[in-house]
Design a protein around this motif. Structure first.
Motif, PDB file in Angstrom:
ATOM      1  N   LEU A  61      12.350   7.064   9.160  1.00 48.82           N
ATOM      2  CA  LEU A  61      13.719   6.844   9.878  1.00 48.82           C
ATOM      3  C   LEU A  61      14.253   5.465  10.197  1.00 48.82           C
ATOM      4  O   LEU A  61      13.312   4.422  10.170  1.00 48.82           O
ATOM      5  CB  LEU A  61      13.478   7.309  11.288  1.00 48.82           C
ATOM      6  N   CYS A  62      15.419   5.225   9.838  1.00 47.67           N
ATOM      7  CA  CYS A  62      15.885   3.834   9.943  1.00 47.67           C
ATOM      8  C   CYS A  62      17.337   3.766  10.167  1.00 47.67           C
ATOM      9  O   CYS A  62      18.060   4.895  10.090  1.00 47.67           O
ATOM     10  CB  CYS A  62      15.515   3.020   8.562  1.00 47.67           C
ATOM     11  N   CYS A  63      17.786   2.581  10.385  1.00 46.62           N
ATOM     12  CA  CYS A  63      19.475   2.679  10.623  1.00 46.62           C
ATOM     13  C   CYS A  63      20.105   2.220   9.350  1.00 46.62           C
ATOM     14  O   CYS A  63      19.501   1.259   8.436  1.00 46.62           O
ATOM     15  CB  CYS A  63      19.458   1.557  11.611  1.00 46.62           C
ATOM     16  N   GLN A  64      20.956   2.690   8.962  1.00 49.69           N
ATOM     17  CA  GLN A  64      21.683   2.304   7.642  1.00 49.69           C
ATOM     18  C   GLN A  64      22.281   0.910   7.122  1.00 49.69           C
ATOM     19  O   GLN A  64      22.473   0.383   6.423  1.00 49.69           O
ATOM     20  CB  GLN A  64      22.570   3.367   6.911  1.00 49.69           C
ATOM     21  N   THR A  65      22.540   0.272   8.531  1.00 48.38           N
ATOM     22  CA  THR A  65      23.270  -1.145   8.440  1.00 48.38           C
ATOM     23  C   THR A  65      22.364  -2.186   9.290  1.00 48.38           C
ATOM     24  O   THR A  65      22.683  -3.358   8.981  1.00 48.38           O
ATOM     25  CB  THR A  65      24.694  -0.930   8.846  1.00 48.38           C
ATOM     26  N   GLY A  95      21.887   2.745  14.580  1.00 51.29           N
ATOM     27  CA  GLY A  95      20.915   2.527  15.986  1.00 51.29           C
ATOM     28  C   GLY A  95      19.447   3.096  15.888  1.00 51.29           C
ATOM     29  O   GLY A  95      19.044   2.725  17.034  1.00 51.29           O
ATOM     30  N   THR A  96      19.217   3.857  14.956  1.00 50.52           N
ATOM     31  CA  THR A  96      17.811   4.424  14.816  1.00 50.52           C
ATOM     32  C   THR A  96      16.861   3.361  14.543  1.00 50.52           C
ATOM     33  O   THR A  96      16.795   2.645  13.664  1.00 50.52           O
ATOM     34  CB  THR A  96      17.756   5.652  13.937  1.00 50.52           C
ATOM     35  N   PRO A  97      15.862   3.141  15.470  1.00 51.47           N
ATOM     36  CA  PRO A  97      14.884   2.100  15.100  1.00 51.47           C
ATOM     37  C   PRO A  97      14.215   2.543  14.069  1.00 51.47           C
ATOM     38  O   PRO A  97      13.680   3.824  13.840  1.00 51.47           O
ATOM     39  CB  PRO A  97      13.784   2.290  16.470  1.00 51.47           C
ATOM     40  N   ALA A  98      13.522   1.839  12.956  1.00 49.42           N
ATOM     41  CA  ALA A  98      12.862   2.200  11.867  1.00 49.42           C
ATOM     42  C   ALA A  98      11.282   2.543  12.415  1.00 49.42           C
ATOM     43  O   ALA A  98      10.531   1.808  12.990  1.00 49.42           O
ATOM     44  CB  ALA A  98      12.589   0.833  10.888  1.00 49.42           C
ATOM     45  N   ARG A  99      11.037   3.774  11.952  1.00 42.30           N
ATOM     46  CA  ARG A  99       9.540   4.365  12.193  1.00 42.30           C
ATOM     47  C   ARG A  99       9.294   5.340  11.012  1.00 42.30           C
ATOM     48  O   ARG A  99      10.271   5.721  10.221  1.00 42.30           O
ATOM     49  CB  ARG A  99       9.783   5.394  13.529  1.00 42.30           C
TER      50      ARG A  99
END
Length: 94
Positions: free
Chosen positions: A18-22, A56-60
Motif C-alpha cells: 500500500l502506498c500513495c501514488q504521488t 494519502g495512504t501511508p506506505a505499508r
C-alpha cells in the motif's frame, strides 16, 4: 543478488503493498515496485502480489501466511533498498 530474487516459502500466501501514488514519503516504495516487482513475480508466479495506491495512504507492506496469520511493516519515507530490506525481514529472509 537480492534475497527477493528467489522462490519464497509456500507459507507466504499473499503480499500487499500500500502506498500513495504521488506523496514524497511513498517515493521509495514506488521505486521498489518498479525495480523489484518483476523479479519477485518471476520467481513466484502463483503468489498474489497486490499493489494498492491511494492518495494519502501511508506506505505499508502486509504479508499473509498460512492459517490466515498476517504481519505488516511500515515503510513510509524509506528508500527502495530499505523497503526491500524491510520486506525481507517481514518474510524472514534475512
Amino acid at each position: 543478488m537480492s534475497s527477493l530474487a528467489k522462490a519464497l516459502s509456500p507459507a507466504v500466501r499473499e503480499i500487499r503493498i500500500l502506498c500513495c501514488q504521488t506523496g514524497p514519503a511513498s517515493a521509495g516504495t514506488r521505486q521498489f515496485i518498479t525495480s523489484h516487482y518483476p523479479t519477485l513475480k518471476q520467481h513466484n508466479p502463483d503468489l498474489p502480489i497486490l499493489i494498492r495506491q491511494a492518495k494519502g495512504t501511508p506506505a505499508r507492506i502486509f504479508a499473509r501466511f498460512e492459517r490466515g496469520q498476517e504481519k505488516h511493516v511500515e515503510v513510509e519515507g524509506l528508500s527502495s533498498s530499505d523497503v526491500a530490506s524491510k520486506l525481507s525481514q517481514l518474510l524472514n529472509l534475512s
